[in-house]
Write a protein that holds these residues in place. Structure first.
Motif, PDB file in Angstrom:
ATOM      1  N   SER A   3       0.816  -1.207   0.000  1.00  0.00           N
ATOM      2  CA  SER A   3       0.000   0.000   0.000  1.00  0.00           C
ATOM      3  C   SER A   3       0.853   1.262   0.000  1.00  0.00           C
ATOM      4  CB  SER A   3      -0.939  -0.010   1.206  1.00  0.00           C
ATOM      5  OG  SER A   3      -0.182   0.010   2.396  1.00  0.00           O
ATOM      6  N   SER A   4       2.173   1.133   0.189  1.00  0.00           N
ATOM      7  CA  SER A   4       3.013   2.324   0.231  1.00  0.00           C
ATOM      8  C   SER A   4       3.103   3.025  -1.122  1.00  0.00           C
ATOM      9  CB  SER A   4       4.414   1.975   0.732  1.00  0.00           C
ATOM     10  OG  SER A   4       5.045   1.089  -0.152  1.00  0.00           O
ATOM     11  N   ILE A   6       0.457   3.274  -3.127  1.00  0.00           N
ATOM     12  CA  ILE A   6      -0.879   3.793  -3.401  1.00  0.00           C
ATOM     13  C   ILE A   6      -1.194   4.993  -2.522  1.00  0.00           C
ATOM     14  CG2 ILE A   6      -3.338   3.265  -3.315  1.00  0.00           C
ATOM     15  CD1 ILE A   6      -2.582   0.382  -4.079  1.00  0.00           C
ATOM     16  N   ILE A   7      -1.599   6.075  -3.169  1.00  0.00           N
ATOM     17  CA  ILE A   7      -2.010   7.295  -2.478  1.00  0.00           C
ATOM     18  C   ILE A   7      -3.516   7.256  -2.222  1.00  0.00           C
ATOM     19  CG2 ILE A   7      -2.172   9.803  -2.645  1.00  0.00           C
ATOM     20  CD1 ILE A   7       0.230   9.624  -4.615  1.00  0.00           C
ATOM     21  N   LEU A   8      -4.271   6.845  -3.235  1.00  0.00           N
ATOM     22  CA  LEU A   8      -5.729   6.811  -3.153  1.00  0.00           C
ATOM     23  C   LEU A   8      -6.213   5.610  -3.949  1.00  0.00           C
ATOM     24  CD1 LEU A   8      -8.407   8.433  -2.409  1.00  0.00           C
ATOM     25  CD2 LEU A   8      -8.272   9.336  -4.729  1.00  0.00           C
ATOM     26  N   GLU A   9      -7.109   4.835  -3.374  1.00  0.00           N
ATOM     27  CA  GLU A   9      -7.728   3.702  -4.070  1.00  0.00           C
ATOM     28  C   GLU A   9      -9.194   3.679  -3.674  1.00  0.00           C
ATOM     29  OE1 GLU A   9      -7.053  -1.047  -4.909  1.00  0.00           O
ATOM     30  OE2 GLU A   9      -6.207  -0.191  -3.080  1.00  0.00           O
ATOM     31  N   LYS A  10     -10.069   3.963  -4.645  1.00  0.00           N
ATOM     32  CA  LYS A  10     -11.504   4.045  -4.373  1.00  0.00           C
ATOM     33  C   LYS A  10     -12.295   3.512  -5.563  1.00  0.00           C
ATOM     34  CE  LYS A  10     -11.537   6.437  -0.452  1.00  0.00           C
ATOM     35  NZ  LYS A  10     -12.191   6.032   0.772  1.00  0.00           N
ATOM     36  N   ASP A  11     -13.513   3.076  -5.258  1.00  0.00           N
ATOM     37  CA  ASP A  11     -14.459   2.675  -6.290  1.00  0.00           C
ATOM     38  C   ASP A  11     -15.403   3.842  -6.544  1.00  0.00           C
ATOM     39  OD1 ASP A  11     -13.304   0.152  -6.312  1.00  0.00           O
ATOM     40  OD2 ASP A  11     -14.733  -0.650  -4.858  1.00  0.00           O
ATOM     41  N   PHE A  12     -15.669   4.100  -7.833  1.00  0.00           N
ATOM     42  CA  PHE A  12     -16.504   5.225  -8.233  1.00  0.00           C
ATOM     43  C   PHE A  12     -17.629   4.749  -9.146  1.00  0.00           C
ATOM     44  CE2 PHE A  12     -12.531   7.228  -7.134  1.00  0.00           C
ATOM     45  CZ  PHE A  12     -12.898   8.437  -6.565  1.00  0.00           C
ATOM     46  N   LEU A  13     -18.740   5.439  -9.083  1.00  0.00           N
ATOM     47  CA  LEU A  13     -19.860   5.229  -9.991  1.00  0.00           C
ATOM     48  C   LEU A  13     -19.936   6.445 -10.903  1.00  0.00           C
ATOM     49  CD1 LEU A  13     -22.379   3.671 -10.948  1.00  0.00           C
ATOM     50  CD2 LEU A  13     -23.672   4.931  -9.207  1.00  0.00           C
ATOM     51  N   ILE A  14     -19.890   6.213 -12.206  1.00  0.00           N
ATOM     52  CA  ILE A  14     -19.944   7.312 -13.173  1.00  0.00           C
ATOM     53  C   ILE A  14     -21.378   7.827 -13.267  1.00  0.00           C
ATOM     54  CG2 ILE A  14     -19.588   7.973 -15.584  1.00  0.00           C
ATOM     55  CD1 ILE A  14     -17.392   5.806 -15.691  1.00  0.00           C
ATOM     56  N   SER A  15     -21.552   9.110 -12.970  1.00  0.00           N
ATOM     57  CA  SER A  15     -22.886   9.712 -12.961  1.00  0.00           C
ATOM     58  C   SER A  15     -23.196  10.490 -14.233  1.00  0.00           C
ATOM     59  CB  SER A  15     -23.042  10.628 -11.747  1.00  0.00           C
ATOM     60  OG  SER A  15     -22.042  11.623 -11.751  1.00  0.00           O
ATOM     61  N   THR A  63       4.214   5.406  -7.525  1.00  0.00           N
ATOM     62  CA  THR A  63       5.086   4.599  -8.364  1.00  0.00           C
ATOM     63  C   THR A  63       4.328   3.366  -8.815  1.00  0.00           C
ATOM     64  OG1 THR A  63       7.161   3.345  -8.407  1.00  0.00           O
ATOM     65  CG2 THR A  63       6.025   3.469  -6.297  1.00  0.00           C
ATOM     66  N   LEU A  64       4.804   2.711  -9.837  1.00  0.00           N
ATOM     67  CA  LEU A  64       4.202   1.453 -10.272  1.00  0.00           C
ATOM     68  C   LEU A  64       4.864   0.249  -9.617  1.00  0.00           C
ATOM     69  CD1 LEU A  64       3.674   2.130 -14.090  1.00  0.00           C
ATOM     70  CD2 LEU A  64       1.990   2.254 -12.242  1.00  0.00           C
ATOM     71  N   ALA A  65       5.968   0.466  -8.925  1.00  0.00           N
ATOM     72  CA  ALA A  65       6.676  -0.624  -8.254  1.00  0.00           C
ATOM     73  C   ALA A  65       5.809  -1.178  -7.127  1.00  0.00           C
ATOM     74  CB  ALA A  65       8.009  -0.136  -7.712  1.00  0.00           C
ATOM     75  N   LEU A  66       5.646  -2.481  -7.077  1.00  0.00           N
ATOM     76  CA  LEU A  66       4.789  -3.094  -6.070  1.00  0.00           C
ATOM     77  C   LEU A  66       5.273  -2.859  -4.648  1.00  0.00           C
ATOM     78  CD1 LEU A  66       3.941  -6.488  -7.805  1.00  0.00           C
ATOM     79  CD2 LEU A  66       2.554  -4.426  -7.663  1.00  0.00           C
ATOM     80  N   GLY A 133      -2.110  12.776   0.542  1.00  0.00           N
ATOM     81  CA  GLY A 133      -1.025  12.107  -0.167  1.00  0.00           C
ATOM     82  C   GLY A 133      -0.761  12.685  -1.544  1.00  0.00           C
ATOM     83  N   LEU A 134      -1.675  13.503  -2.042  1.00  0.00           N
ATOM     84  CA  LEU A 134      -1.501  14.116  -3.357  1.00  0.00           C
ATOM     85  C   LEU A 134      -0.687  15.398  -3.293  1.00  0.00           C
ATOM     86  CD1 LEU A 134      -5.032  13.459  -4.829  1.00  0.00           C
ATOM     87  CD2 LEU A 134      -2.883  12.369  -5.479  1.00  0.00           C
ATOM     88  N   ASN A 135      -0.025  15.623  -2.189  1.00  0.00           N
ATOM     89  CA  ASN A 135       0.847  16.786  -2.037  1.00  0.00           C
ATOM     90  C   ASN A 135       2.238  16.425  -2.564  1.00  0.00           C
ATOM     91  OD1 ASN A 135       1.753  19.280  -1.348  1.00  0.00           O
ATOM     92  ND2 ASN A 135       1.990  18.838   0.814  1.00  0.00           N
ATOM     93  N   GLN A 136       2.315  16.142  -3.852  1.00  0.00           N
ATOM     94  CA  GLN A 136       3.569  15.801  -4.519  1.00  0.00           C
ATOM     95  C   GLN A 136       3.464  16.202  -5.977  1.00  0.00           C
ATOM     96  OE1 GLN A 136       3.651  11.620  -3.611  1.00  0.00           O
ATOM     97  NE2 GLN A 136       3.109  11.151  -5.695  1.00  0.00           N
ATOM     98  N   ASP A 137       4.554  16.065  -6.710  1.00  0.00           N
ATOM     99  CA  ASP A 137       4.591  16.557  -8.086  1.00  0.00           C
ATOM    100  C   ASP A 137       3.917  15.651  -9.105  1.00  0.00           C
ATOM    101  OD1 ASP A 137       5.880  18.892  -7.403  1.00  0.00           O
ATOM    102  OD2 ASP A 137       7.873  18.059  -7.725  1.00  0.00           O
ATOM    103  N   ASN A 138       4.195  14.356  -9.059  1.00  0.00           N
ATOM    104  CA  ASN A 138       3.738  13.446 -10.105  1.00  0.00           C
ATOM    105  C   ASN A 138       3.032  12.225  -9.525  1.00  0.00           C
ATOM    106  OD1 ASN A 138       5.004  14.804 -12.482  1.00  0.00           O
ATOM    107  ND2 ASN A 138       6.837  14.387 -11.289  1.00  0.00           N
ATOM    108  N   VAL A 139       2.045  11.717 -10.275  1.00  0.00           N
ATOM    109  CA  VAL A 139       1.309  10.527  -9.855  1.00  0.00           C
ATOM    110  C   VAL A 139       0.954   9.674 -11.070  1.00  0.00           C
ATOM    111  CG1 VAL A 139       0.292  11.541  -7.780  1.00  0.00           C
ATOM    112  CG2 VAL A 139      -0.932  11.671  -9.936  1.00  0.00           C
ATOM    113  N   TYR A 140       0.690   8.415 -10.806  1.00  0.00           N
ATOM    114  CA  TYR A 140       0.150   7.496 -11.800  1.00  0.00           C
ATOM    115  C   TYR A 140      -1.345   7.363 -11.558  1.00  0.00           C
ATOM    116  CZ  TYR A 140       4.864   5.958 -12.990  1.00  0.00           C
ATOM    117  OH  TYR A 140       6.168   5.915 -13.404  1.00  0.00           O
ATOM    118  N   LEU A 141      -2.101   7.331 -12.638  1.00  0.00           N
ATOM    119  CA  LEU A 141      -3.536   7.071 -12.606  1.00  0.00           C
ATOM    120  C   LEU A 141      -3.747   5.672 -13.164  1.00  0.00           C
ATOM    121  CD1 LEU A 141      -6.618   8.009 -12.587  1.00  0.00           C
ATOM    122  CD2 LEU A 141      -6.225   8.634 -14.969  1.00  0.00           C
ATOM    123  N   LEU A 142      -4.464   4.840 -12.435  1.00  0.00           N
ATOM    124  CA  LEU A 142      -4.756   3.483 -12.878  1.00  0.00           C
ATOM    125  C   LEU A 142      -6.252   3.249 -12.732  1.00  0.00           C
ATOM    126  CD1 LEU A 142      -2.048   3.294 -10.748  1.00  0.00           C
ATOM    127  CD2 LEU A 142      -1.776   1.310 -12.207  1.00  0.00           C
TER     128      LEU A 142
END
Length: 147
Positions: A3-4, A6-15, A63-66, A133-142
């Motif tokens: 989990s280190s 991952i900054i955010l992991e959530k399920d969303f419903l598209i409205s 990061t993408l590293a597990l 956790g989004l207080n950083q420069d770059n992120v991956y979106l998955l």
């Protein structure tokens, strides 16, 4: 999976979806089941179509590293595929982007974070405790779809 990374992991419903402005881009609006976090996301609908009513899992990661470590060789390797197992292997749509703005909403605990993935934009709105956790420069979106 650690989990280190991952900054955010959530399920969303598209409205709602809107593809009126560009040929191959759809802007989706979605929220978590408890409405704690809302997103607006521009997505390349030519390669990854999403429709209203669809459920998605969205992850923002450092990061993408597990193991959560930074990949110091990523720039040298570039886009080439490797045999290395990464977080991206479990998802269908992956982007790398830059966090470019944070907005506070008055005297509330709500903030909005804005991220650009090469011009495709993401706005995440929620409690600052969930988004700190989004207080950083770059992120991956998955993203991946689920039933």
């Amino acid at each position: 999976m650690s989990s280190s990374a991952i900054i955010l992991e959530k399920d969303f419903l598209i409205s709602a979806t809107d593809n009126a402005n560009f040929d191959r881009v759809t802007r989706i609006s979605a929220s978590t089941a408890d409405k704690d976090i809302e997103i607006e996301l521009d997505i390349n609908s030519e390669i990854y179509p999403l429709e209203e009513g669809r459920k998605i899992r969205l992850v923002l990661a450092k990061t993408l590293a597990l193991d959560g470590s930074r990949d110091v060789n990523a720039e040298a390797r570039g886009w080439r595929e490797t045999s290395e197992v990464t977080l991206a292997d479990d998802y269908e749509y992956v982007c790398y982007g830059k966090v470019y703005r944070h907005d506070e909403h008055g005297d509330t605990d709500l903030i909005s974070v804005y991220i650009s993935f090469g011009g495709l934009l993401l706005m995440v709105k929620g409690n600052y405790k969930d988004l700190q956790g989004l207080n950083q420069d770059n992120v991956y979106l998955l993203i991946k779809k689920y039933e």
